[in-house]
Design a protein around this motif. Structure first.
Motif, mmCIF file in Angstrom:
data_model
loop_
_atom_site.group_PDB
_atom_site.id
_atom_site.type_symbol
_atom_site.label_atom_id
_atom_site.label_comp_id
_atom_site.label_asym_id
_atom_site.label_seq_id
_atom_site.Cartn_x
_atom_site.Cartn_y
_atom_site.Cartn_z
ATOM 1 N N VAL A 92 57.871 52.936 61.107
ATOM 2 C CA VAL A 92 57.814 53.968 60.073
ATOM 3 C C VAL A 92 57.983 53.342 58.691
ATOM 4 O O VAL A 92 57.281 53.691 57.744
ATOM 5 C CB VAL A 92 58.887 55.055 60.332
ATOM 6 N N GLN A 93 58.922 52.386 58.580
ATOM 7 C CA GLN A 93 59.132 51.728 57.289
ATOM 8 C C GLN A 93 57.886 50.946 56.858
ATOM 9 O O GLN A 93 57.519 50.949 55.686
ATOM 10 C CB GLN A 93 60.347 50.781 57.355
ATOM 11 N N GLU A 94 57.254 50.292 57.811
ATOM 12 C CA GLU A 94 56.036 49.544 57.490
ATOM 13 C C GLU A 94 54.921 50.478 57.044
ATOM 14 O O GLU A 94 54.160 50.168 56.131
ATOM 15 C CB GLU A 94 55.591 48.706 58.686
ATOM 16 N N GLU A 95 54.831 51.650 57.681
ATOM 17 C CA GLU A 95 53.813 52.629 57.275
ATOM 18 C C GLU A 95 54.070 53.115 55.855
ATOM 19 O O GLU A 95 53.141 53.288 55.066
ATOM 20 C CB GLU A 95 53.793 53.825 58.232
ATOM 21 N N LYS A 96 55.342 53.331 55.522
ATOM 22 C CA LYS A 96 55.679 53.797 54.183
ATOM 23 C C LYS A 96 55.337 52.740 53.131
ATOM 24 O O LYS A 96 54.901 53.061 52.049
ATOM 25 C CB LYS A 96 57.173 54.122 54.086
ATOM 26 N N ASN A 97 55.588 51.475 53.472
ATOM 27 C CA ASN A 97 55.409 50.392 52.513
ATOM 28 C C ASN A 97 54.015 49.777 52.541
ATOM 29 O O ASN A 97 53.710 48.922 51.726
ATOM 30 C CB ASN A 97 56.447 49.291 52.753
ATOM 31 N N SER A 98 53.192 50.175 53.476
ATOM 32 C CA SER A 98 51.874 49.547 53.588
ATOM 33 C C SER A 98 50.878 50.180 52.619
ATOM 34 O O SER A 98 51.028 51.324 52.210
ATOM 35 C CB SER A 98 51.355 49.643 55.013
ATOM 36 N N SER A 114 46.479 50.194 51.538
ATOM 37 C CA SER A 114 45.137 49.785 51.922
ATOM 38 C C SER A 114 44.704 48.653 50.990
ATOM 39 O O SER A 114 45.325 48.393 49.949
ATOM 40 C CB SER A 114 44.165 50.961 51.829
ATOM 41 N N TYR A 115 43.606 48.011 51.317
ATOM 42 C CA TYR A 115 43.089 46.909 50.503
ATOM 43 C C TYR A 115 42.769 47.381 49.091
ATOM 44 O O TYR A 115 43.146 46.740 48.099
ATOM 45 C CB TYR A 115 41.847 46.325 51.195
ATOM 46 N N ASP A 116 42.115 48.536 48.998
ATOM 47 C CA ASP A 116 41.761 49.085 47.675
ATOM 48 C C ASP A 116 43.005 49.426 46.863
ATOM 49 O O ASP A 116 43.061 49.171 45.656
ATOM 50 C CB ASP A 116 40.864 50.310 47.826
ATOM 51 N N GLU A 117 44.030 50.000 47.517
ATOM 52 C CA GLU A 117 45.262 50.332 46.808
ATOM 53 C C GLU A 117 45.949 49.069 46.296
ATOM 54 O O GLU A 117 46.472 49.045 45.176
ATOM 55 C CB GLU A 117 46.222 51.091 47.735
ATOM 56 N N LEU A 118 45.948 48.023 47.082
ATOM 57 C CA LEU A 118 46.561 46.761 46.684
ATOM 58 C C LEU A 118 45.857 46.181 45.453
ATOM 59 O O LEU A 118 46.509 45.745 44.505
ATOM 60 C CB LEU A 118 46.517 45.760 47.850
ATOM 61 N N LEU A 119 44.537 46.193 45.479
ATOM 62 C CA LEU A 119 43.789 45.672 44.336
ATOM 63 C C LEU A 119 44.051 46.513 43.083
ATOM 64 O O LEU A 119 44.270 45.973 41.993
ATOM 65 C CB LEU A 119 42.291 45.652 44.639
#
Length: 197
Positions: free
Chosen positions: A172-178, A180-185
Protein backbone atom coordinates in the motif's frame (compact mmCIF):
# COMPACT_ATOMS: atom_id res chain seq x y z
CA UNK A 1 7.63 -23.06 25.61
CA UNK A 2 5.18 -22.95 22.69
CA UNK A 3 5.12 -26.73 22.41
CA UNK A 4 4.11 -27.34 26.04
CA UNK A 5 0.68 -28.81 26.48
CA UNK A 6 -1.35 -28.63 29.66
CA UNK A 7 -4.06 -30.60 31.39
CA UNK A 8 -6.55 -28.80 33.63
CA UNK A 9 -7.63 -30.44 36.87
CA UNK A 10 -10.15 -29.32 39.45
CA UNK A 11 -9.11 -27.66 42.71
CA UNK A 12 -10.42 -30.67 44.66
CA UNK A 13 -8.32 -33.11 42.64
CA UNK A 14 -5.31 -30.80 42.99
CA UNK A 15 -5.69 -30.74 46.77
CA UNK A 16 -6.26 -34.51 46.96
CA UNK A 17 -3.16 -35.24 44.86
CA UNK A 18 -0.98 -33.10 47.11
CA UNK A 19 -2.35 -34.76 50.25
CA UNK A 20 -1.94 -38.24 48.77
CA UNK A 21 1.64 -37.63 47.65
CA UNK A 22 2.46 -36.13 51.03
CA UNK A 23 1.19 -39.26 52.81
CA UNK A 24 3.13 -41.56 50.46
CA UNK A 25 6.25 -39.46 50.97
CA UNK A 26 5.86 -39.66 54.75
CA UNK A 27 5.48 -43.48 54.60
CA UNK A 28 8.53 -43.90 52.33
CA UNK A 29 10.68 -41.53 54.41
CA UNK A 30 10.75 -44.08 57.22
CA UNK A 31 12.99 -46.28 55.04
CA UNK A 32 16.64 -45.28 54.73
CA UNK A 33 17.66 -47.18 51.59
CA UNK A 34 18.81 -45.34 48.46
CA UNK A 35 15.75 -46.28 46.38
CA UNK A 36 13.42 -44.80 48.99
CA UNK A 37 15.39 -41.55 48.99
CA UNK A 38 14.97 -41.30 45.20
CA UNK A 39 11.22 -41.82 45.61
CA UNK A 40 11.06 -39.15 48.33
CA UNK A 41 12.96 -36.70 46.11
CA UNK A 42 10.65 -37.38 43.17
CA UNK A 43 7.53 -36.97 45.29
CA UNK A 44 8.92 -33.72 46.74
CA UNK A 45 9.46 -32.45 43.19
CA UNK A 46 5.93 -33.50 42.13
CA UNK A 47 4.36 -31.78 45.16
CA UNK A 48 6.38 -28.65 44.38
CA UNK A 49 5.12 -28.66 40.79
CA UNK A 50 1.53 -29.03 41.96
CA UNK A 51 1.85 -26.31 44.60
CA UNK A 52 3.48 -23.88 42.14
CA UNK A 53 1.18 -24.68 39.22
CA UNK A 54 -0.81 -22.02 37.37
CA UNK A 55 -4.48 -21.45 38.01
CA UNK A 56 -6.80 -21.47 35.02
CA UNK A 57 -10.32 -20.17 34.74
CA UNK A 58 -12.68 -21.48 32.10
CA UNK A 59 -14.88 -18.60 30.99
CA UNK A 60 -18.57 -19.26 31.29
CA UNK A 61 -20.86 -18.44 28.40
CA UNK A 62 -22.75 -15.26 29.20
CA UNK A 63 -26.50 -15.35 29.40
CA UNK A 64 -28.60 -12.81 27.57
CA UNK A 65 -29.27 -11.05 30.90
CA UNK A 66 -25.56 -10.76 31.70
CA UNK A 67 -24.86 -9.36 28.26
CA UNK A 68 -27.68 -6.82 28.45
CA UNK A 69 -26.64 -5.73 31.96
CA UNK A 70 -23.02 -5.39 30.89
CA UNK A 71 -23.93 -3.43 27.77
CA UNK A 72 -26.19 -0.99 29.57
CA UNK A 73 -23.49 -0.24 32.11
CA UNK A 74 -21.39 1.25 29.29
CA UNK A 75 -24.13 3.60 28.15
CA UNK A 76 -24.50 7.10 29.53
CA UNK A 77 -28.03 6.65 30.81
CA UNK A 78 -29.77 9.33 32.87
CA UNK A 79 -30.08 8.77 36.60
CA UNK A 80 -32.97 6.43 37.35
CA UNK A 81 -34.10 4.19 40.12
CA UNK A 82 -33.76 0.40 39.95
CA UNK A 83 -37.37 -0.12 38.94
CA UNK A 84 -37.10 2.22 35.93
CA UNK A 85 -33.76 0.71 34.97
CA UNK A 86 -35.20 -2.82 35.08
CA UNK A 87 -38.16 -1.68 32.96
CA UNK A 88 -35.78 -0.24 30.38
CA UNK A 89 -33.69 -3.40 30.32
CA UNK A 90 -36.83 -5.54 29.99
CA UNK A 91 -38.10 -3.41 27.09
CA UNK A 92 -34.81 -3.64 25.22
CA UNK A 93 -34.56 -7.34 25.97
CA UNK A 94 -38.13 -7.84 24.71
CA UNK A 95 -37.29 -5.93 21.56
CA UNK A 96 -34.19 -8.08 20.98
CA UNK A 97 -36.11 -11.31 21.58
CA UNK A 98 -38.84 -10.19 19.16
CA UNK A 99 -36.30 -9.20 16.54
CA UNK A 100 -34.48 -12.51 16.96
CA UNK A 101 -37.76 -14.42 16.62
CA UNK A 102 -38.66 -12.56 13.40
CA UNK A 103 -35.15 -13.03 12.07
CA UNK A 104 -35.32 -16.78 12.67
CA UNK A 105 -38.72 -16.95 10.95
CA UNK A 106 -37.39 -15.14 7.89
CA UNK A 107 -34.23 -17.21 7.75
CA UNK A 108 -36.32 -20.42 7.99
CA UNK A 109 -38.50 -19.20 5.11
CA UNK A 110 -35.44 -18.40 3.03
CA UNK A 111 -33.96 -21.81 3.81
CA UNK A 112 -37.13 -23.65 2.79
CA UNK A 113 -37.40 -21.74 -0.49
CA UNK A 114 -33.72 -22.31 -1.21
CA UNK A 115 -34.03 -25.98 -0.25
CA UNK A 116 -36.92 -26.57 -2.63
CA UNK A 117 -35.07 -24.81 -5.46
CA UNK A 118 -31.80 -26.58 -4.82
CA UNK A 119 -33.25 -30.05 -4.23
CA UNK A 120 -33.36 -30.63 -7.96
CA UNK A 121 -29.65 -29.87 -8.28
CA UNK A 122 -27.91 -31.30 -5.23
CA UNK A 123 -24.31 -30.22 -5.04
CA UNK A 124 -21.83 -31.49 -2.49
CA UNK A 125 -20.99 -28.73 -0.07
CA UNK A 126 -17.99 -28.48 2.17
CA UNK A 127 -18.73 -28.27 5.88
CA UNK A 128 -15.83 -25.87 6.32
CA UNK A 129 -16.30 -22.15 5.80
CA UNK A 130 -14.75 -21.01 2.52
CA UNK A 131 -11.99 -18.50 3.13
CA UNK A 132 -10.49 -17.06 -0.06
CA UNK A 133 -6.72 -16.63 -0.14
CA UNK A 134 -5.50 -13.23 1.01
CA UNK A 135 -3.74 -12.54 -2.30
CA UNK A 136 -7.07 -12.82 -4.15
CA UNK A 137 -8.89 -10.25 -2.06
CA UNK A 138 -6.20 -7.99 -0.54
CA UNK A 139 -6.28 -5.42 -3.32
CA UNK A 140 -9.97 -4.78 -2.62
CA UNK A 141 -9.55 -4.35 1.14
CA UNK A 142 -8.28 -1.58 3.40
CA UNK A 143 -5.43 -2.28 5.80
CA UNK A 144 -7.90 -2.41 8.72
CA UNK A 145 -9.99 -5.01 6.89
CA UNK A 146 -6.86 -7.03 6.13
CA UNK A 147 -5.90 -6.86 9.80
CA UNK A 148 -9.33 -8.18 10.86
CA UNK A 149 -9.20 -10.89 8.19
CA UNK A 150 -5.78 -12.08 9.40
CA UNK A 151 -6.80 -12.01 13.08
CA UNK A 152 -9.85 -14.18 12.32
CA UNK A 153 -7.80 -16.82 10.49
CA UNK A 154 -7.17 -19.52 13.11
CA UNK A 155 -4.74 -21.45 10.92
CA UNK A 156 -2.10 -18.69 10.94
CA UNK A 157 0.50 -18.17 13.63
CA UNK A 158 1.12 -14.69 14.99
CA UNK A 159 4.38 -14.47 13.01
CA UNK A 160 2.60 -15.40 9.78
CA UNK A 161 -0.12 -12.83 10.48
CA UNK A 162 2.50 -10.15 11.06
CA UNK A 163 4.45 -11.04 7.91
CA UNK A 164 1.32 -10.98 5.73
CA UNK A 165 0.10 -7.72 7.23
CA UNK A 166 3.52 -6.08 6.88
CA UNK A 167 3.75 -7.22 3.25
CA UNK A 168 0.37 -5.64 2.51
CA UNK A 169 1.33 -2.49 4.41
CA UNK A 170 4.46 -2.13 2.27
CA UNK A 171 2.46 -2.76 -0.92
CA UNK A 172 0.00 0.00 0.00
CA UNK A 173 2.84 2.39 0.85
CA UNK A 174 4.53 1.66 -2.47
CA UNK A 175 1.27 2.33 -4.31
CA UNK A 176 0.91 5.66 -2.52
CA UNK A 177 4.49 6.68 -3.32
CA UNK A 178 4.66 5.32 -6.85
CA UNK A 179 4.35 7.46 -9.99
CA UNK A 180 3.83 6.70 -13.60
CA UNK A 181 6.62 7.49 -16.07
CA UNK A 182 4.81 10.60 -17.31
CA UNK A 183 4.20 11.83 -13.75
CA UNK A 184 7.88 11.37 -12.91
CA UNK A 185 8.98 13.36 -15.94
CA UNK A 186 6.47 16.11 -15.25
CA UNK A 187 7.45 16.35 -11.55
CA UNK A 188 11.16 16.55 -12.40
CA UNK A 189 10.55 19.12 -15.15
CA UNK A 190 11.99 16.96 -17.95
CA UNK A 191 10.60 16.33 -21.39
CA UNK A 192 10.24 12.82 -22.73
CA UNK A 193 13.04 11.81 -25.10
CA UNK A 194 12.26 12.16 -28.77
CA UNK A 195 11.63 8.92 -30.58
CA UNK A 196 12.85 10.17 -33.96
CA UNK A 197 15.78 8.34 -35.52
Amino acid sequence: MKDKKYILITKDLHKSLIEFLDEVQFDIAANTDKDSMHKVNFISWAIGELVNSFEAFIPQKKSREDYVDETFMDWNLPEMNDEDYNKLVDQVDGFLKGWEKEYKKKSKKKKTTKDTKSNSKLKPQSKEKFVPPLNDIAEFMSLDEIKEYLLEDDELTDDERFDLYYEEHRRVQEEKNSMSYDELLKKSGLLPPSTEE
